[in-house]
Write an enzyme that holds these catalytic residues in place. Structure first.
Site, PDB file in Angstrom:
ATOM      1  N   ASN A   1      -4.032  46.372   0.194  1.00 39.64           N
ATOM      2  CA  ASN A   1      -2.938  47.218  -0.221  1.00 39.64           C
ATOM      3  C   ASN A   1      -1.618  46.401  -0.733  1.00 39.64           C
ATOM      4  O   ASN A   1      -0.707  46.823  -1.079  1.00 39.64           O
ATOM      5  CB  ASN A   1      -2.686  48.094   0.639  1.00 39.64           C
ATOM      6  CG  ASN A   1      -1.880  47.537   1.828  1.00 39.64           C
ATOM      7  OD1 ASN A   1      -1.942  46.276   2.152  1.00 39.64           O
ATOM      8  ND2 ASN A   1      -1.085  48.543   2.752  1.00 39.64           N
TER       9      ASN A   1
ATOM     10  N   THR B   1      -5.715  36.198  17.541  1.00 38.19           N
ATOM     11  CA  THR B   1      -4.821  34.915  17.476  1.00 38.19           C
ATOM     12  C   THR B   1      -4.663  34.339  18.883  1.00 38.19           C
ATOM     13  O   THR B   1      -4.802  35.023  19.936  1.00 38.19           O
ATOM     14  CB  THR B   1      -3.357  35.328  17.026  1.00 38.19           C
ATOM     15  OG1 THR B   1      -2.414  34.137  17.212  1.00 38.19           O
ATOM     16  CG2 THR B   1      -2.611  36.645  17.862  1.00 38.19           C
TER      17      THR B   1
ATOM     18  N   SER C   1       5.595  37.986  20.545  1.00 39.39           N
ATOM     19  CA  SER C   1       6.415  38.724  19.703  1.00 39.39           C
ATOM     20  C   SER C   1       5.688  40.166  19.507  1.00 39.39           C
ATOM     21  O   SER C   1       4.557  40.229  20.214  1.00 39.39           O
ATOM     22  CB  SER C   1       6.369  37.866  18.314  1.00 39.39           C
ATOM     23  OG  SER C   1       5.018  38.176  17.668  1.00 39.39           O
TER      24      SER C   1
ATOM     25  N   TYR D   1       4.324  41.170  17.116  1.00 33.64           N
ATOM     26  CA  TYR D   1       2.983  40.970  16.224  1.00 33.64           C
ATOM     27  C   TYR D   1       1.963  40.755  17.146  1.00 33.64           C
ATOM     28  O   TYR D   1       0.891  41.170  17.274  1.00 33.64           O
ATOM     29  CB  TYR D   1       3.469  40.056  15.112  1.00 33.64           C
ATOM     30  CG  TYR D   1       2.411  38.875  14.756  1.00 33.64           C
ATOM     31  CD1 TYR D   1       1.251  39.883  14.042  1.00 33.64           C
ATOM     32  CD2 TYR D   1       2.041  37.865  15.229  1.00 33.64           C
ATOM     33  CE1 TYR D   1      -0.038  39.100  13.869  1.00 33.64           C
ATOM     34  CE2 TYR D   1       0.854  37.214  15.046  1.00 33.64           C
ATOM     35  CZ  TYR D   1      -0.097  37.758  14.203  1.00 33.64           C
ATOM     36  OH  TYR D   1      -1.234  37.093  14.111  1.00 33.64           O
ATOM     37  N   HIS D   2       2.487  39.586  17.900  1.00 34.54           N
ATOM     38  CA  HIS D   2       1.309  39.130  18.900  1.00 34.54           C
ATOM     39  C   HIS D   2       0.778  40.099  19.937  1.00 34.54           C
ATOM     40  O   HIS D   2      -0.473  40.197  20.224  1.00 34.54           O
ATOM     41  CB  HIS D   2       1.641  37.822  19.619  1.00 34.54           C
ATOM     42  CG  HIS D   2       2.080  36.752  18.875  1.00 34.54           C
ATOM     43  ND1 HIS D   2       3.144  36.278  18.410  1.00 34.54           N
ATOM     44  CD2 HIS D   2       1.137  35.523  18.581  1.00 34.54           C
ATOM     45  CE1 HIS D   2       3.025  35.180  17.517  1.00 34.54           C
ATOM     46  NE2 HIS D   2       1.745  34.766  17.832  1.00 34.54           N
TER      47      HIS D   2
ATOM     48  N   LYS E   1      -1.940  42.373  18.411  1.00 29.73           N
ATOM     49  CA  LYS E   1      -3.031  41.739  18.520  1.00 29.73           C
ATOM     50  C   LYS E   1      -3.953  41.782  19.845  1.00 29.73           C
ATOM     51  O   LYS E   1      -5.060  41.976  19.974  1.00 29.73           O
ATOM     52  CB  LYS E   1      -3.168  40.084  17.982  1.00 29.73           C
ATOM     53  CG  LYS E   1      -2.626  39.989  16.542  1.00 29.73           C
ATOM     54  CD  LYS E   1      -3.891  39.997  15.586  1.00 29.73           C
ATOM     55  CE  LYS E   1      -3.376  39.614  14.349  1.00 29.73           C
ATOM     56  NZ  LYS E   1      -4.432  39.577  13.312  1.00 29.73           N
TER      57      LYS E   1
ATOM     58  N   THR F   1      13.109  21.620  10.824  1.00 37.77           N
ATOM     59  CA  THR F   1      13.379  22.508  11.556  1.00 37.77           C
ATOM     60  C   THR F   1      12.619  22.840  13.044  1.00 37.77           C
ATOM     61  O   THR F   1      12.028  23.933  13.044  1.00 37.77           O
ATOM     62  CB  THR F   1      13.758  23.980  10.999  1.00 37.77           C
ATOM     63  OG1 THR F   1      12.645  24.435  10.444  1.00 37.77           O
ATOM     64  CG2 THR F   1      14.852  23.910   9.708  1.00 37.77           C
TER      65      THR F   1
ATOM     66  N   VAL G   1      12.057  33.588  21.831  1.00 39.77           N
ATOM     67  CA  VAL G   1      11.622  33.395  23.359  1.00 39.77           C
ATOM     68  C   VAL G   1      10.469  33.052  23.724  1.00 39.77           C
ATOM     69  O   VAL G   1       9.593  33.624  23.549  1.00 39.77           O
ATOM     70  CB  VAL G   1      12.101  34.790  24.115  1.00 39.77           C
ATOM     71  CG1 VAL G   1      12.044  34.597  25.790  1.00 39.77           C
ATOM     72  CG2 VAL G   1      13.568  35.237  23.821  1.00 39.77           C
TER      73      VAL G   1
HETATM   74  N1  USQ Z   1       8.718  26.604  14.866  1.00 36.95           N
HETATM   75  C1  USQ Z   1       9.264  25.677  14.674  1.00 36.95           C
HETATM   76  N2  USQ Z   1      10.331  25.771  13.547  1.00 36.95           N
HETATM   77  C2  USQ Z   1       9.717  26.363  12.573  1.00 36.95           C
HETATM   78  C3  USQ Z   1       8.960  27.387  12.679  1.00 36.95           C
HETATM   79  C4  USQ Z   1       8.175  27.364  13.761  1.00 36.95           C
HETATM   80  O1  USQ Z   1       9.587  24.770  15.685  1.00 36.95           O
HETATM   81  O2  USQ Z   1      10.458  26.153  11.415  1.00 36.95           O
HETATM   82  C5  USQ Z   1       7.608  26.951  16.292  1.00 36.95           C
HETATM   83  C6  USQ Z   1       7.781  28.140  16.478  1.00 36.95           C
HETATM   84  O3  USQ Z   1       8.871  28.349  17.582  1.00 36.95           O
HETATM   85  C7  USQ Z   1       6.443  28.245  17.619  1.00 36.95           C
HETATM   86  C8  USQ Z   1       5.516  27.441  16.758  1.00 36.95           C
HETATM   87  O4  USQ Z   1       6.431  26.625  15.720  1.00 36.95           O
HETATM   88  O5  USQ Z   1       6.446  27.596  18.678  1.00 36.95           O
HETATM   89  C9  USQ Z   1       4.519  28.270  15.714  1.00 36.95           C
HETATM   90  O6  USQ Z   1       5.199  29.132  14.843  1.00 36.95           O
HETATM   91  P1  USQ Z   1       4.652  29.717  13.465  1.00 36.95           P
HETATM   92  O7  USQ Z   1       5.873  30.369  12.822  1.00 36.95           O
HETATM   93  O8  USQ Z   1       4.098  28.445  13.071  1.00 36.95           O
HETATM   94  O9  USQ Z   1       3.449  30.457  14.016  1.00 36.95           O
HETATM   95  P2  USQ Z   1       3.379  31.905  14.737  1.00 36.95           P
HETATM   96  O10 USQ Z   1       4.926  32.803  14.552  1.00 36.95           O
HETATM   97  O11 USQ Z   1       2.983  31.721  16.154  1.00 36.95           O
HETATM   98  O12 USQ Z   1       2.238  32.956  13.925  1.00 36.95           O
HETATM   99  C10 USQ Z   1       1.408  32.089  13.124  1.00 36.95           C
HETATM  100  C11 USQ Z   1       0.849  33.120  12.128  1.00 36.95           C
HETATM  101  C12 USQ Z   1       0.079  34.375  12.867  1.00 36.95           C
HETATM  102  C13 USQ Z   1      -1.046  33.757  13.875  1.00 36.95           C
HETATM  103  C14 USQ Z   1      -0.350  32.462  14.623  1.00 36.95           C
HETATM  104  C15 USQ Z   1      -1.244  31.733  15.534  1.00 36.95           C
HETATM  105  O13 USQ Z   1       2.138  33.706  11.475  1.00 36.95           O
HETATM  106  O14 USQ Z   1      -0.444  35.076  11.979  1.00 36.95           O
HETATM  107  O15 USQ Z   1      -1.468  34.678  14.685  1.00 36.95           O
HETATM  108  O16 USQ Z   1       0.403  31.610  13.849  1.00 36.95           O
HETATM  109  S1  USQ Z   1      -0.982  31.538  17.213  1.00 36.95           S
HETATM  110  O17 USQ Z   1       0.722  30.618  16.857  1.00 36.95           O
HETATM  111  O18 USQ Z   1      -1.733  30.664  17.541  1.00 36.95           O
HETATM  112  O19 USQ Z   1      -0.572  32.577  17.815  1.00 36.95           O
END
Ligand code: USQ
Length: 390
Positions: A32, A144, A180, A182-183, A186, A253, A327
Site C-alpha cells: 500500500n 525481529t 520500542s 514497534y518491537h 512484533k 552517530t 532506552v
Molecule cells: N544506533 C546508533 N546510531 C544510529 C542509529 C542507531 O548507535 O545512528 C543504534 C541503536 O541505538 C541500536 C542499534 O543501533 O542500539 C540498532 O538500531 P537500528 O536503528 O539500526 O535498528 P532497530 O531500531 O533495532 O531496527 C532495525 C529495523 C527493524 C528490525 C531491527 C532488527 O528498523 O525493522 O526489526 O533492525 S533488530 O535490531 O535485531 O531488532
C-alpha cells in the site's frame, strides 16, 4: 512455487521479489506504499532514487525477463487481503507489510497506535484469511531479533523454553522484551501466530532477523532495480546511516557508549536466507522459529568498520558519542543461537568489513541528493519523556 509478498515495495520486499523470480518462482507483490508516505512525512527520502512500482515491474521484465504481478492494497482491510489470496492461491505468503521503524513508533501516541494497529491487524487478517482459504499455505513472517531484547541468558532459537517456577515445571513462550513500541508489535504478532498455529495448525516460519544493511543483491544490476535506502534518524538503520553520514562528512552517530550488540547481515545474505526458508518450508502444521543474522557486532565495532571503509574511499571521518535517544543497555551480554539456517545450508557470503567500502562507493554518486536531507540525520526522536527523564 507461487509466492505472494506482502510489502513487496520495501527495502527487503523488492529485492526478495527479484531473487525469487531469478530462482524461477512466480511472484505476486502486494503493497500500500505506506513506507514511501511515512518517509516523506518525516521530511526524508530514499538516498538512492527508486522507481514507482509499475516502472519497477517493467524494468524487471526488460532487464531480466521477470514477470511479476502486483496488487496495490492495504492488508489491514480484511476483504482486500482475503480477495487477493483467494484469487492468486499462493503456496507461500511472505509477510513484510508492517511499519518497521522503531523511532517512528516512538514519536507520539498517534504513531504508536498506528504501528500497533497496522502491524497486529495485518497479521491477524493474514492468519484468518489463510485459515479460511487454505491452511496449507506456508506463512513466512518477518519477526525481529529485537523481540528478545538483550537478556542475560543465551537466546534460544525456539518459540518455547522449559521453565521451573517455584519447583513446578512447564513449557513457556520464550521470554521477550522489545525495545520500542514497534518491537513490541512484533512480540504480539509472534504470540498471535503461536495461537493461530495451536488452534488452526497454520504452517509458519517466524524469522527473527537482525538489522540488514547494503545496497546490492545479485539481481540489482541496474539503477532501475535499486531498492530503497533510508538514512534519516527515523527510517535509517545504523549501518546504512553510518555510511550515508560518512559520505556527508558527518561524524558517525554512535548512541551512548556504543556497546549495544546486535546480529547484522547484508541485504544479499538476507535474500539468500529468506530464499532457503521459502524453498524449504516448515513441516505442515509446524510453527518454525528461525534466527537470522551473520555477525554479532557492537555499535563501536560498526563505527570502526565504517571509518576504515570510508578511509578507503578517501574520506576521513570521526565518531561522535551522542546521548542515547533510546532506552536500551549499551553494555550487555548477547548470545543468540542459530541452527535452522546453517542446517539448511546457509553460508553467508559477505562480512560487513568486506562490504562497507562498496556501500559507501555506491552512495557517493548520490551525495547531493543525500545532502538535501542533512538536517534529518541527527536523532530527534526521544524514548524518554521530559517528565520522567533519568
Ligand atoms: N544506533 C546508533 N546510531 C544510529 C542509529 C542507531 O548507535 O545512528 C543504534 C541503536 O541505538 C541500536 C542499534 O543501533 O542500539 C540498532 O538500531 P537500528 O536503528 O539500526 O535498528 P532497530 O531500531 O533495532 O531496527 C532495525 C529495523 C527493524 C528490525 C531491527 C532488527 O528498523 O525493522 O526489526 O533492525 S533488530 O535490531 O535485531 O531488532
Amino acid at each position: 512455487m507461487k509466492v505472494m509478498i506482502l510489502g513487496a515495495d520495501g527495502y527487503l520486499g523488492w529485492p526478495l521479489a527479484l531473487r525469487l523470480m531469478a530462482k524461477g518462482h512466480d511472484v505476486i507483490g502486494v503493497d500500500n506504499f505506506a513506507t514511501r508516505k511515512s518517509v516523506e512525512e518525516v521530511g526524508s527520502d530514499s538516498a538512492i532514487p527508486i522507481l514507482g512500482m509499475p516502472d519497477r515491474v517493467r524494468a524487471a521484465k526488460d532487464i531480466h525477463g521477470y514477470k511479476m504481478k502486483f496488487h496495490e492494497g492495504d492488508i489491514t482491510k480484511y476483504e482486500f487481503l482475503h480477495k487477493v489470496i483467494k484469487e492468486e492461491r499462493p503456496d507461500t505468503v511472505v509477510h513484510f507489510a508492517e511499519q518497521r521503524s522503531a523511532p517512528y513508533s516512538m514519536i507520539n501516541a498517534k504513531h504508536a497506535s498506528y504501528t500497533m494497529s497496522n502491524n497486529i491487524i495485518g497479521t491477524i487478517n493474514l492468519v484468518y484469511a489463510i485459515m479460511e482459504l487454505d491452511p496449507k499455505i506456508h506463512v513466512v513472517k518477518m519477526a525481529t531479533m529485537g523481540e528478545y531484547g538483550t537478556p542475560n541468558f543465551d537466546i534460544p532459537e525456539s518459540a518455547f523454553v522449559d521453565a521451573d517456577i517455584n519447583g513446578k515445571t512447564d513449557r513457556i513462550t520464550t521470554p521477550k522484551f522489545g525495545g520500542s513500541w514497534y518491537h513490541w508489535t512484533k512480540v504480539h504478532d509472534t504470540n498471535n501466530l503461536l495461537f493461530a498455529n495451536k488452534v488452526w495448525k497454520i504452517t509458519t516460519t517466524n524469522i527473527f532477523q537482525g538489522p540488514v544493511y547494503g545496497t546490492r543483491t545479485k539481481e540489482i544490476t541496474d539503477e532501475k532495480l535499486h531498492s530503497r535506502f533510508d538514512f534519516d534518524e527515523v527510517w535509517g538503520t545504523v549501518v546504512n546511516r553510518f555510511c550515508a553520514e560518512a559520505v556527508l562528512g558527518i561524524p558517525l552517530t554512535a548512541y551512548g557508549a556504543g556497546g549495544q550488540i546486535r546480529g547484522y547481515l547484508s541485504l544479499e545474505d538476507s535474500m539468500e536466507a529468506l530464499n532457503l526458508l521459502i524453498e524449504n518450508p516448515a513441516q505442515r502444521g509446524e510453527h518454525r522459529t528461525a534466527n537470522q543474522f551473520v555477525e554479532l557486532l557492537s555499535i563501536n565495532d560498526i563505527a570502526d568498520i565504517v571509518k576504515k571503509a570510508a578511509k578507503k574511499q578517501g574520506i576521513d571521518i570521526e565518531v561522535q558519542h551522542l546521548d542515547n535517544p533510546r532506552v536500551e543497555a549499551d553494555r550487555h551480554y548477547y548470545n543468540p543461537k542459530i541452527k535452522v539456517l546453517p542446517d539448511l545450508g546457509f553460508k553467508p557470503k559477505l562480512k560487513m568489513a568486506d562490504l562497507a567500502p562498496q556501500l559507501i562507493k555506491d552512495l557517493i554518486p548520490y551525495r547531493q541528493r543525500i545532502e538535501r536531507f542533512r538536517d534529518r540525520i541527527m536523532p530527534h526522536t526521544q524514548w524518554r519523556r521530559v517528565e520522567n527523564a533519568r
